[in-house]
Enzyme design. Structure first.
Site, PDB file in Angstrom:
ATOM      1  N   HIS A 189      22.915 103.923  50.622  1.00  0.00           N
ATOM      2  CA  HIS A 189      23.452 105.204  51.072  1.00  0.00           C
ATOM      3  C   HIS A 189      22.779 105.703  52.352  1.00  0.00           C
ATOM      4  O   HIS A 189      23.402 106.452  53.119  1.00  0.00           O
ATOM      5  CB  HIS A 189      23.318 106.243  49.954  1.00  0.00           C
ATOM      6  CG  HIS A 189      24.262 106.002  48.816  1.00  0.00           C
ATOM      7  ND1 HIS A 189      25.592 106.352  48.871  1.00  0.00           N
ATOM      8  CD2 HIS A 189      24.071 105.431  47.599  1.00  0.00           C
ATOM      9  CE1 HIS A 189      26.193 106.015  47.733  1.00  0.00           C
ATOM     10  NE2 HIS A 189      25.287 105.450  46.945  1.00  0.00           N
ATOM     11  N   GLU A 219      33.998 110.153  53.429  1.00  0.00           N
ATOM     12  CA  GLU A 219      34.077 109.453  54.717  1.00  0.00           C
ATOM     13  C   GLU A 219      35.285 109.905  55.534  1.00  0.00           C
ATOM     14  O   GLU A 219      35.729 109.210  56.432  1.00  0.00           O
ATOM     15  CB  GLU A 219      34.145 107.941  54.489  1.00  0.00           C
ATOM     16  CG  GLU A 219      35.403 107.452  53.808  1.00  0.00           C
ATOM     17  CD  GLU A 219      35.307 107.446  52.283  1.00  0.00           C
ATOM     18  OE1 GLU A 219      36.047 106.662  51.653  1.00  0.00           O
ATOM     19  OE2 GLU A 219      34.499 108.218  51.727  1.00  0.00           O
TER      20      GLU A 219
END
Length: 298
Positions: A189, A219
């Site tokens: 991450h 995203e």
């Protein structure tokens, strides 16, 4: 004439002016001013109240406030030929610069009275700046630094209203990073966060000053393109897509290639929510057709 000065206040907890007037210069009554300035935390309204209230003390055509640290300028009224400006400072903290202007030259007495009344503005100005900073923080994505979903909702309503009022086109892009879950799964991450920041930066660099970028979530990013018709929006979207494809994100020695898919829609007789939904559906079509492409809504 453009006299300049710097106004500093000490650490006394008071709104009273700390400027001493020269002998023979009458001190203006600032009670009504200080009372009026306590009625708002909105910076633009505060400056408008200040300008209107001090008209009886020092007539002027315009007032401009500049804050270089926060990168904005606010103006009230019109710019005149002659002006005077003062940098305001409270407890060592720069509050910005206030300038007043008019067609008639400012006298020494005018300048002394301006300095006197500016002292009444210092604390309300500090409070308004803190309030503005808090609002900005609440509407900014902490990871990428662009506007967040709440900011998008506020701006979308306003931009739709403005577009209709001024009969100008408004377009919206929905941008999604392709295969982003695979980036997180493969690299972690922390690398995924770096990719998000890189995409936001590259996208922002490719926009005009009036265009607005937001992180919608995960995203996914959204761009509002003011005064931009459908064909212009498609060109902007393709430029963003191609630039991101050509760029690379280097994190911890890893060179990560990223692509995006983009959905484009231009405002019709519809709500802001409908405009977003059409762009989002176009994005879904771009994904279905192989990703790394731009799709315009029908």
């Amino acid at each position: 004439m453009a006299p300049q000065g710097s106004l500093n206040t000490d650490n006394k907890p008071t709104l009273a002016p700390v400027v001493s007037l020269a002998r023979g210069v009458e001190a203006p009554d600032t009670l009504r001013l200080t009372t009026a300035l306590q009625t708002t935390l909105d910076l633009e309204q505060l400056l408008r109240i200040f300008s209107e209230t001090v008209q009886d003390i020092v007539p002027h055509q315009g007032l401009t406030y500049r804050n270089d640290e926060r990168r904005f300028v606010l103006a009230v009224g019109h710019t005149g030929r002659h002006h005077c400006s003062y940098r305001l400072n409270l407890l060592g903290s720069e509050l910005g610069e206030v300038a007043m202007s008019r067609s008639k030259r400012f006298s020494e007495q005018d300048l002394a009275q301006i300095e006197y009344v500016l002292c009444a503005l210092v604390y309300p100005l500090r409070n308004a700046l803190h309030y503005r900073d808090a609002l900005d923080a609440a509407h900014r994505d902490p990871l990428t630094g662009v506007g967040n979903r709440a900011a998008l909702e506020d701006h979308l309503r306003r931009e739709v209203t403005l577009a209709r009022r001024h009969h100008q086109p408004l377009s919206l892009l929905v941008i999604d990073i392709d295969w982003f879950k695979q980036v997180n799964d493969r690299y972690g991450h922390a690398i995924g966060d770096a990719v998000l920041r890189a995409v936001a930066h590259v996208t922002q660099e490719g926009l005009r000053g009036d265009d607005l970028l937001f992180r919608f979530g995960g995203e996914e990013f959204v761009v509002l393109l003011r005064a931009t018709p459908a064909d212009g929006a498609a060109i902007v979207a393709e430029r963003i897509r191609a630039t991101i494809e050509a760029a690379s994100c280097t994190c911890d020695g890893k060179d990560i290639k990223v692509t995006v898919s983009v959905g484009v829609a231009t405002l019709r007789e519809e709500t802001g929510d409908s405009l977003f939904d059409r762009a989002d559906h176009a994005l879904y079509q771009a994904k279905q057709q192989g990703r790394n492409r731009v799709q315009s809504a029908q």
